[in-house]
Motif scaffolding. Structure first.
Motif: not given
Length: 239
Positions: A112-121, A176-178, A136-138
């Motif tokens: 579960a990521t912040c969209v502002g840290l998608l590069d790190e993700t 979603s992850l569940e 799986f990333v949301v």
């Protein structure tokens, strides 16, 4: 010329300091301890307020039974202790997380990521893939629901109501992850409060990779390291 530099005097947080008409002494807890004798069960050095001795035996037994009576919780505890003992001060948190995943036998990782840290993700999932782990990333803006729909006024939006502004949706992230049957969920940079909601609704065990702090490069402990320095944001609280 008006300076844009942050000033603590204008902060709503500081406006609340010292407003209580009565101030009672705080209860003594572990933050009051200067000996940490519980690390080695050195009973002769326990302070009089030590929670090891003040906590009821019934509550201690109830907590301990979770380690011995719940297979998953007991294994998480043992694996975590083993990683601590073998790699203390030698592994980064990312490395420890990968080691934990392998030792626990997890196969599918939810993020579960912040969209502002998608590069790190994106970097992190490359590492997971290199370890042959499924993921799986949301992102936090999933669902694209406007903040107005949950009652956030325009004055509290980043765009001040000049257009659609999607709310962070940690509950949908968790659900979603569940739905994708993840074994372990990892938080990357969710906002304060949004992380709370995700953890509350997560069906899988959850750990944190990155804690968001937009001012300090996602290193929130730095505010405490500098709390008694000239750069402190907490001069009034600590005076």
């Amino acid at each position: 010329m008006t300076s844009s530099r942050h000033t603590t005097s204008a902060s709503p947080r500081n406006a609340r300091i010292g407003k209580s008409p009565t101030k009672r002494a705080p209860e003594l807890t572990c933050s009051s301890c200067g000996v940490i004798a519980c690390k080695s069960a050195d009973e002769d050095r326990y302070p009089r307020f030590c929670l090891t001795t003040r906590t009821s035996g019934e509550l201690c037994d109830e907590a301990f039974s979770c380690y011995t009576g719940n297979e998953e919780e007991g294994r998480i505890s043992r694996v975590s202790a083993g990683i601590e003992g073998e790699f203390y001060g030698r592994m980064t948190r990312v490395e420890e997380t990968i080691e934990f995943i392998h030792r626990m036998g997890y196969k599918k990782i939810g993020i579960a990521t912040c969209v502002g840290l998608l590069d790190e993700t994106k970097i992190f999932v490359r590492i997971l893939a290199a370890h042959e782990l499924d993921y799986f990333v949301v992102g936090c803006k999933v669902g694209a629901i406007d903040k107005s729909d949950i009652g956030v006024p325009d004055s509290q939006k980043l765009n001040r109501g000049s257009g659609h502004e999607s709310m962070c949706n940690p509950i949908l992230q968790a659900k979603s992850l569940e739905a994708h049957h993840t074994d372990l969920n990892i938080l990357i940079g969710l906002c304060v409060g949004h992380d709370t909601l995700f953890i509350k609704h997560s069906a899988a065990p959850t750990t944190v990779m990155i804690v968001k702090d937009r001012v300090l490069g996602h290193n929130p402990v730095q505010a405490l390291y500098l709390a008694t320095s000239g750069y402190s944001r907490f001069k009034e609280e600590l005076s």
